[in-house]
Scaffold this active site. Sequence first.
Site, PDB file in Angstrom:
ATOM      1  N   ARG A  35     100.943  56.167 -25.429  1.00 61.76           N
ATOM      2  CA  ARG A  35     102.277  56.014 -25.120  1.00 61.76           C
ATOM      3  C   ARG A  35     103.429  54.789 -25.410  1.00 61.76           C
ATOM      4  O   ARG A  35     103.759  53.970 -25.330  1.00 61.76           O
ATOM      5  CB  ARG A  35     102.641  55.763 -23.828  1.00 61.76           C
ATOM      6  N   CYS A  36     103.020  54.794 -27.199  1.00 59.53           N
ATOM      7  CA  CYS A  36     103.677  53.405 -28.067  1.00 59.53           C
ATOM      8  C   CYS A  36     104.979  54.443 -28.893  1.00 59.53           C
ATOM      9  O   CYS A  36     104.145  55.237 -29.060  1.00 59.53           O
ATOM     10  CB  CYS A  36     102.402  51.823 -28.318  1.00 59.53           C
TER      11      CYS A  36
END
Length: 163
Positions: A35-36
């Site tokens: 989730r970057c």
Amino acid sequence: MTCAFDFEATTLEGQHQPLSDYADRVLLIVNVASRCGFTPQYAGLQQLWTDFSGRGLVVLGFPCDQFRQQEPGDAADIRRFCALNYAVDFPMFAKVEVNGPGAHPLWAWLGQQKRGVLGTRAIKWNFTKFLVGRDGQVLRRFAPSTPPSALRSPIEKALGERA
């Protein structure tokens, strides 16, 4: 510890993995997260693995949740995400810490070997990359913002060098 091959880690499947199993290969060691903003780099890492694994490159992914909890899932979630979204089939390891007192010994060592911007040992963010030569020594450290495609030339050079 004197080289990357002296360390061991736990695979995403929970198996003990001595890095000595990768001796005489070039390693690209990366802390990853699902989730970057840099998560799309998984595609480029997979491409490097596809293009160079036959010549001796091994991409090693180490999920990390230390940066704004960008890797919240368990091992099954991580494996599913990587397979479904990026067809990742390079070796993936259990979630680790890369900074601080709980840092995995490999990551503490990597930070000491090649420092980042302004000489820092700390890992700045997800998708920090370390290129390790066939002798187990760190050749280069790459910032999270460095796309995997920019590593092709350094990887080619490392693959051509013999310990």
